[in-house]
Design an enzyme around this catalytic site. Structure first.
Site, short mmCIF file in Angstrom:
data_model
loop_
_atom_site.label_atom_id
_atom_site.label_comp_id
_atom_site.label_asym_id
_atom_site.label_seq_id
_atom_site.Cartn_x
_atom_site.Cartn_y
_atom_site.Cartn_z
N ASN A 6 -24.44 0.73 21.22
CA ASN A 6 -23.66 -0.32 21.89
C ASN A 6 -23.04 0.28 23.16
OD1 ASN A 6 -21.25 -1.74 22.65
ND2 ASN A 6 -21.39 -2.90 20.75
N ASP A 8 -21.08 -1.25 25.43
CA ASP A 8 -19.94 -2.03 25.94
C ASP A 8 -18.93 -1.17 26.71
OD1 ASP A 8 -20.98 -4.20 24.66
OD2 ASP A 8 -19.47 -4.27 23.08
N HIS A 9 -18.65 0.02 26.14
CA HIS A 9 -17.52 0.77 26.71
C HIS A 9 -17.87 1.54 27.97
CE1 HIS A 9 -15.01 -0.90 23.80
NE2 HIS A 9 -15.68 -0.38 22.79
N ARG A 17 -11.75 0.11 36.93
CA ARG A 17 -11.50 0.42 38.33
C ARG A 17 -12.17 -0.57 39.29
NH1 ARG A 17 -9.52 5.67 39.32
NH2 ARG A 17 -9.65 5.11 41.50
N HIS A 42 -22.09 -6.63 23.66
CA HIS A 42 -21.29 -7.78 23.20
C HIS A 42 -20.77 -8.53 24.43
CE1 HIS A 42 -17.76 -9.19 20.39
NE2 HIS A 42 -18.32 -10.19 21.03
N ARG A 44 -18.40 -10.92 25.47
CA ARG A 44 -17.22 -11.61 24.92
C ARG A 44 -16.86 -12.79 25.80
NH1 ARG A 44 -14.43 -8.06 21.07
NH2 ARG A 44 -12.88 -9.70 20.94
N ARG A 48 -14.54 -9.03 28.99
CA ARG A 48 -13.70 -7.85 29.28
C ARG A 48 -14.54 -6.60 29.51
NH1 ARG A 48 -11.08 -6.89 23.34
NH2 ARG A 48 -10.46 -9.04 23.63
N HIS A 49 -15.74 -6.55 28.96
CA HIS A 49 -16.61 -5.39 29.26
C HIS A 49 -17.95 -5.85 29.81
CE1 HIS A 49 -17.43 -6.11 25.04
NE2 HIS A 49 -16.35 -5.49 24.62
N GLU A 69 -24.62 -9.24 20.92
CA GLU A 69 -23.56 -9.72 20.02
C GLU A 69 -22.78 -10.81 20.74
OE1 GLU A 69 -21.00 -6.49 19.14
OE2 GLU A 69 -22.53 -5.38 18.09
N THR A 99 -10.91 -5.12 19.16
CA THR A 99 -12.33 -5.08 18.88
C THR A 99 -12.59 -6.08 17.76
OG1 THR A 99 -14.18 -3.65 18.21
CG2 THR A 99 -12.03 -3.15 17.27
N THR A 100 -13.86 -6.25 17.37
CA THR A 100 -14.18 -7.25 16.35
C THR A 100 -13.48 -6.88 15.03
OG1 THR A 100 -16.33 -7.30 17.39
CG2 THR A 100 -16.09 -8.53 15.34
N GLU A 150 -25.51 -7.83 9.25
CA GLU A 150 -24.97 -6.53 9.59
C GLU A 150 -23.68 -6.37 8.80
OE1 GLU A 150 -24.56 -5.56 13.77
OE2 GLU A 150 -23.05 -4.03 13.33
N HIS A 191 -19.70 -0.64 12.89
CA HIS A 191 -18.28 -0.68 13.21
C HIS A 191 -17.58 0.60 12.76
CE1 HIS A 191 -15.10 -3.08 15.02
NE2 HIS A 191 -14.32 -2.30 14.31
N GLY A 192 -17.08 1.32 13.74
CA GLY A 192 -16.31 2.53 13.45
C GLY A 192 -17.15 3.71 12.99
N GLY A 213 -21.10 2.20 18.84
CA GLY A 213 -20.70 2.14 20.24
C GLY A 213 -19.59 3.10 20.62
N HIS A 214 -18.38 2.81 20.18
CA HIS A 214 -17.20 3.51 20.67
C HIS A 214 -17.31 5.02 20.53
CE1 HIS A 214 -12.97 4.93 20.44
NE2 HIS A 214 -12.86 4.14 21.48
N1 PXP Z 1 -21.45 -4.02 15.29
C1 PXP Z 1 -20.75 -5.12 15.66
C2 PXP Z 1 -21.17 -6.44 15.14
C3 PXP Z 1 -19.64 -5.01 16.53
O1 PXP Z 1 -18.96 -6.11 16.88
C4 PXP Z 1 -19.30 -3.74 17.02
C5 PXP Z 1 -18.16 -3.61 17.99
O2 PXP Z 1 -18.48 -4.29 19.17
C6 PXP Z 1 -20.10 -2.64 16.64
C7 PXP Z 1 -21.13 -2.81 15.75
C8 PXP Z 1 -19.83 -1.27 17.16
O3 PXP Z 1 -18.62 -0.78 16.68
P1 PXP Z 1 -18.07 0.58 17.27
O4 PXP Z 1 -17.82 0.38 18.73
O5 PXP Z 1 -16.82 0.80 16.49
O6 PXP Z 1 -19.11 1.64 17.01
#
Ligand code: PXP
Length: 243
Positions: A6, A8-9, A17, A42, A44, A48-49, A69, A99-100, A150, A191-192, A213-214
């Protein structure tokens, strides 16, 4: 096992910036070159990203799987049907969340969710629902006719450092994954997730895809910071030499 990164970040950093860099599309290219099997982004509601133009460019450059997403709204479904990612993962979305948080409410979903799933599938887009590892949510997902779920691994990720809770969450995910698989669903998780907690999770055989992602972007900072400082010093030295 498929790893979808992911990105996004990367866009979060760019937008902080108002610059054109770092470019999430370039990040996608690097992730795929490094062996990732797909890219997740994602879009949104508040942009935001990831922004609409990023989604268009990702679709244009990606031959690997593009997993978009999004919230289950008319606006997002219309964008997906036009851009045509390989997969759409429907997630719950609240403006004020960082976050979600939590999985999609499928059991008590409005009839609109069924219509959104049908519209995406009519556009030959694979649909995945981001759900908590709960039997009722999985059954309801199956009843909607989606191809994939998921499983939300947030509670598992938060339990690191508390072995009893960690094992309980892992068991919950294993039961959910097996049940979903028996119903004929493909099972992803996300997630996480990090290099520290992904290994135990992938021991669950029914899980065939991770979305991370993160932590990847966070780790990339330290994997690359020393090189970035060296490049900067080299550029400064070159400038001095040409005085
Ligand atoms: N899966 C889904 C459905 C999510 O919404 C997210 C966060 O955008 C992720 C995975 C990734 O989570 P993380 O950024 O914590 O790795």
């Amino acid at each position: 096992m498929r790893l979808h990164v992911n990105i996004d970040h990367v866009a979060t950093l760019r937008n902080a910036r108002g610059t054109t860099y770092p470019d999430p599309v370039e990040a996608a290219r690097v992730c795929l070159e490094a062996g990732a099997h797909g890219i997740t982004a994602h879009l949104r509601e508040d942009r935001r990203h990831i922004r609409d133009a990023d989604v268009e460019q990702l679709r244009a450059m990606l031959s690997a799987t593009f997993n978009l997403e999004m919230a289950a709204t008319d606006e997002m479904v219309a964008i997906a049907c036009r851009v045509h990612p390989d997969t759409v993962t429907l997630v719950p979305e609240r403006r004020e969340e960082r976050t979600t948080e939590g999985g999609l409410e499928v059991v008590n979903a409005s009839p609109k969710l069924r219509a959104h799933v049908a519209a995406l599938q009519a556009a030959t887009i694979k649909v995945s629902l981001f759900v908590a590892p709960e039997i009722a949510q999985i059954e309801a997902s199956r009843a909607l006719g989606v191809e994939q779920i998921e499983l939300h691994t947030g509670e598992y990720a938060h339990a690191l450092g508390d072995p009893k809770t960690l094992q309980r969450e892992l068991d919950r995910l294993a039961v959910a994954a097996r049940y979903g698989h028996e119903l004929g669903l493909e099972i992803a998780a996300g997630h996480g997730l990090t290099t520290r907690n992904a290994a135990a999770l992938v021991a669950i055989p029914e899980i065939i895809e991770l979305n991370i992602g993160h932590s990847v972007i966070a780790d990339a900072v330290f994997a690359g910071l020393a090189g970035a400082v060296r490049s900067l010093l080299a550029a400064i030295a070159l400038g001095r030499a040409h005085r």
